[in-house]
Design an enzyme around this catalytic site. Sequence first.
Site, short mmCIF file in Angstrom:
data_model
loop_
_atom_site.label_atom_id
_atom_site.label_comp_id
_atom_site.label_asym_id
_atom_site.label_seq_id
_atom_site.Cartn_x
_atom_site.Cartn_y
_atom_site.Cartn_z
N TYR A 1 1.24 0.70 14.23
CA TYR A 1 2.05 1.67 13.49
C TYR A 1 1.51 3.08 13.62
CZ TYR A 1 -1.27 0.34 9.74
OH TYR A 1 -2.39 0.04 9.01
N HIS B 1 0.81 -1.22 0.00
CA HIS B 1 0.00 0.00 0.00
C HIS B 1 0.84 1.27 0.00
CE1 HIS B 1 -2.75 -2.79 2.51
NE2 HIS B 1 -3.00 -2.95 1.22
#
Length: 181
Positions: free
Chosen positions: A132, A62
Amino acid sequence: MIFHETTLKDAWLIELQPRGDDRGMFARTFCRDEFAAHGMETNYVQQNMSVSAFKGTLRGMHFQRQPHAEVKVIRCVRGAILDVIVDMRSDSPSYLKHEGFELNAQNRRQLYVPRGFAHGFMTLSDDVEVTYLVSAPYTPTAEGGLRYDDPKLAISWPLDVTTISDKDAAWPFLTETPPAI
């Protein structure tokens, strides 16, 4: 924290420096001043988590297009992953090169992924949790991706893919659609 340069321009592997005593351990996972001293992003707008049940799950590759490109700081807090990043910046000396990093609950390493990189990971164990930091809000209209099995990239995944989303399996090959970040 100990900052290690990678083969990809502006990407960093970060080792934590745990301090332990009879209570357990403590370590910083982020320090604005230390990140800034390495020329890294210091402003993050959200923290995400991903949980994968099965070994061989692939998530990615991504990226977010400008002006919504994002920096990520990836850490695996349960289980193990191979995290792979691809430099998509056409003006970079490491353009279209990739590198993989094992992140797991034992080594506690983090990966700093700069703007302009595609990112994905494969779970190396069952029951994996990844967290994250992200520097920009997710913008669906700016989302893009690369095929995990694109022959031009030739990423060597350590396991067969057991689980992947329809969207991730359908990203175009680089020869079909030139990357635009």
